[in-house]
Design a protein around this motif. Structure first.
Motif, PDB file in Angstrom:
ATOM      1  N   UNK A  25       0.755  -1.252   0.029  1.00  0.00           N
ATOM      2  CA  UNK A  25      -0.123  -0.107  -0.110  1.00  0.00           C
ATOM      3  C   UNK A  25       0.899   1.348  -0.029  1.00  0.00           C
ATOM      4  N   UNK A  26       0.404   2.370  -0.733  1.00  0.00           N
ATOM      5  CA  UNK A  26       1.270   3.499  -0.826  1.00  0.00           C
ATOM      6  C   UNK A  26       1.469   4.255   0.540  1.00  0.00           C
ATOM      7  N   UNK A  27       0.647   4.182   1.645  1.00  0.00           N
ATOM      8  CA  UNK A  27       1.018   4.587   2.754  1.00  0.00           C
ATOM      9  C   UNK A  27       2.248   3.935   3.658  1.00  0.00           C
ATOM     10  N   UNK A  28       2.453   2.592   3.080  1.00  0.00           N
ATOM     11  CA  UNK A  28       3.366   1.977   3.724  1.00  0.00           C
ATOM     12  C   UNK A  28       4.947   2.266   3.070  1.00  0.00           C
ATOM     13  N   UNK A  29       4.945   2.985   1.824  1.00  0.00           N
ATOM     14  CA  UNK A  29       6.160   3.234   1.371  1.00  0.00           C
ATOM     15  C   UNK A  29       7.298   3.876   2.149  1.00  0.00           C
ATOM     16  N   UNK A  30       7.048   4.871   3.071  1.00  0.00           N
ATOM     17  CA  UNK A  30       7.864   5.357   3.872  1.00  0.00           C
ATOM     18  C   UNK A  30       7.661   5.323   5.424  1.00  0.00           C
ATOM     19  N   UNK A  31       7.334   4.031   5.509  1.00  0.00           N
ATOM     20  CA  UNK A  31       7.100   3.945   6.980  1.00  0.00           C
ATOM     21  C   UNK A  31       8.459   3.707   7.901  1.00  0.00           C
ATOM     22  N   UNK A  32       8.322   4.938   8.855  1.00  0.00           N
ATOM     23  CA  UNK A  32       9.592   4.897   9.465  1.00  0.00           C
ATOM     24  C   UNK A  32       9.923   3.899  10.594  1.00  0.00           C
ATOM     25  N   UNK A  33      11.017   3.739  11.483  1.00  0.00           N
ATOM     26  CA  UNK A  33      11.162   2.660  12.242  1.00  0.00           C
ATOM     27  C   UNK A  33      10.686   3.510  13.605  1.00  0.00           C
ATOM     28  N   UNK A  34       9.866   2.857  14.637  1.00  0.00           N
ATOM     29  CA  UNK A  34       9.626   3.372  16.029  1.00  0.00           C
ATOM     30  C   UNK A  34      11.146   3.860  16.601  1.00  0.00           C
ATOM     31  N   UNK A  35      11.387   5.260  16.892  1.00  0.00           N
ATOM     32  CA  UNK A  35      12.887   5.584  17.223  1.00  0.00           C
ATOM     33  C   UNK A  35      13.133   5.013  18.658  1.00  0.00           C
ATOM     34  N   UNK A  36      12.016   4.564  19.419  1.00  0.00           N
ATOM     35  CA  UNK A  36      12.429   3.827  20.655  1.00  0.00           C
ATOM     36  C   UNK A  36      12.698   2.410  20.386  1.00  0.00           C
ATOM     37  N   UNK A  37      12.187   1.825  19.506  1.00  0.00           N
ATOM     38  CA  UNK A  37      12.419   0.264  19.012  1.00  0.00           C
ATOM     39  C   UNK A  37      13.706   0.239  18.694  1.00  0.00           C
ATOM     40  N   UNK A  38      14.144   1.113  17.733  1.00  0.00           N
ATOM     41  CA  UNK A  38      15.374   1.314  17.116  1.00  0.00           C
ATOM     42  C   UNK A  38      16.446   1.459  18.304  1.00  0.00           C
ATOM     43  N   UNK A  39      16.272   2.293  19.208  1.00  0.00           N
ATOM     44  CA  UNK A  39      17.384   2.479  20.252  1.00  0.00           C
ATOM     45  C   UNK A  39      17.607   1.353  21.036  1.00  0.00           C
ATOM     46  N   UNK A  87       8.458  -1.307   7.681  1.00  0.00           N
ATOM     47  CA  UNK A  87       9.451  -0.771   8.855  1.00  0.00           C
ATOM     48  C   UNK A  87      10.215  -1.926   9.102  1.00  0.00           C
ATOM     49  N   UNK A  88      10.157  -3.086   8.466  1.00  0.00           N
ATOM     50  CA  UNK A  88      11.014  -4.265   8.799  1.00  0.00           C
ATOM     51  C   UNK A  88      12.461  -4.154   7.933  1.00  0.00           C
ATOM     52  N   UNK A  89      12.313  -3.311   6.962  1.00  0.00           N
ATOM     53  CA  UNK A  89      13.354  -2.952   6.048  1.00  0.00           C
ATOM     54  C   UNK A  89      14.356  -2.060   7.000  1.00  0.00           C
TER      55      UNK A  89
END
Length: 246
Positions: A2-16, A151-153
């Motif tokens: 879906x187009x709204x998924x194209x730029x899904x960022x990673x949750x900053x807290x999860x990444x941290x 976001x998995x990417x």
């Protein structure tokens, strides 16, 4: 997708949390937990490989008890059967690919790494430079969506940066190598090939499985096995085991 998924960022807290665990013993567990929040990921496996050497596992994490055995089997037997690894070495490049269970030919690799654990596919993130390759696999279960969560990417890219600095853990004791060593000590008359086949027979492998591992036919496996039995005066594999346990 879906187009709204194209730029899904990673949750900053999860990444941290992933960055904080990088380099530590809990990195695999934190990475798996983070991936599960994004998609139907059930196992994480990463490795580094150079030229014609066997892959070196960097991490393997799963709730399944056989995850380490599966990782060892992939490195020792199945790596070259993986469609992901069909291609020539080249200049530095990154890649993201989805390898689906249906793409794997029927056989031990598909049974061990996909059918028995009920994995639908694996989402692979990699970086290749010349003949060196770093690969991170997210294995997804039967409830996985058709396409991986975007976001998995982002999580995969973050984890790859951490893995690039990670050293392989000390190799775990190889039960098969220990068994072959004990056979060598107890039965010095056995040839190297006979020891390989007897050890694999004692570990529960079929003639077809042994043949696939050693790149010989099942009929040749049976011939070597019978020759080993005659050479040592045994009627079957159980007598080898009884002697090794004495």
């Amino acid at each position: 997708m879906r187009s709204r998924d194209l730029d899904a960022p990673l949750d900053p807290e999860l990444g941290a949390s992933v960055l904080a665990a990088a380099g530590g013993a809990r990195f695999g567990a934190v990475l798996l937990g983070s991936a599960r929040r994004l998609d139907a990921v059930e196992e994480v496996f990463a490795y580094r490989v150079s030229a014609d050497a066997a892959p070196q596992a960097l991490l393997s994490c799963s709730d399944r008890e056989d995850a380490q055995e599966r990782a060892r089997g992939y490195a020792q037997r199945y790596y070259r059967l993986d469609p992901l690894n069909r291609g020539d070495a080249g200049q530095a490049r990154g890649f993201v690919r989805v390898v689906r269970a249906a793409q794997i030919p029927a056989g031990d690799y598909r049974d061990t790494c996909f059918r028995r654990p009920a994995f639908a596919d694996k989402v692979c993130f990699g970086w290749q430079r010349g003949d060196e390759r770093l690969v991170l696999n997210f294995y997804r279960g039967p409830h996985a969506r058709g396409e991986p969560a975007r976001a998995l990417a982002a999580l995969g890219s973050l984890a790859m940066a951490a893995l690039s600095r990670r050293e392989p853990p000390p190799p775990a004791p190889d039960p098969l190598a220990r068994l072959e060593a004990r056979l060598r000590a107890a039965y010095p008359a056995l040839s190297a090939r006979e020891r390989q086949i007897v050890a694999r027979t004692l570990s529960g492998r079929s003639a077809a499985q042994i043949g696939a591992e050693l790149a010989i036919g099942a009929a040749s496996v049976l011939t070597y096995r019978q020759r080993a039995y005659r050479r040592c005066g045994h009627a079957g594999a159980g007598e080898f085991l009884a002697a090794l346990l004495d």
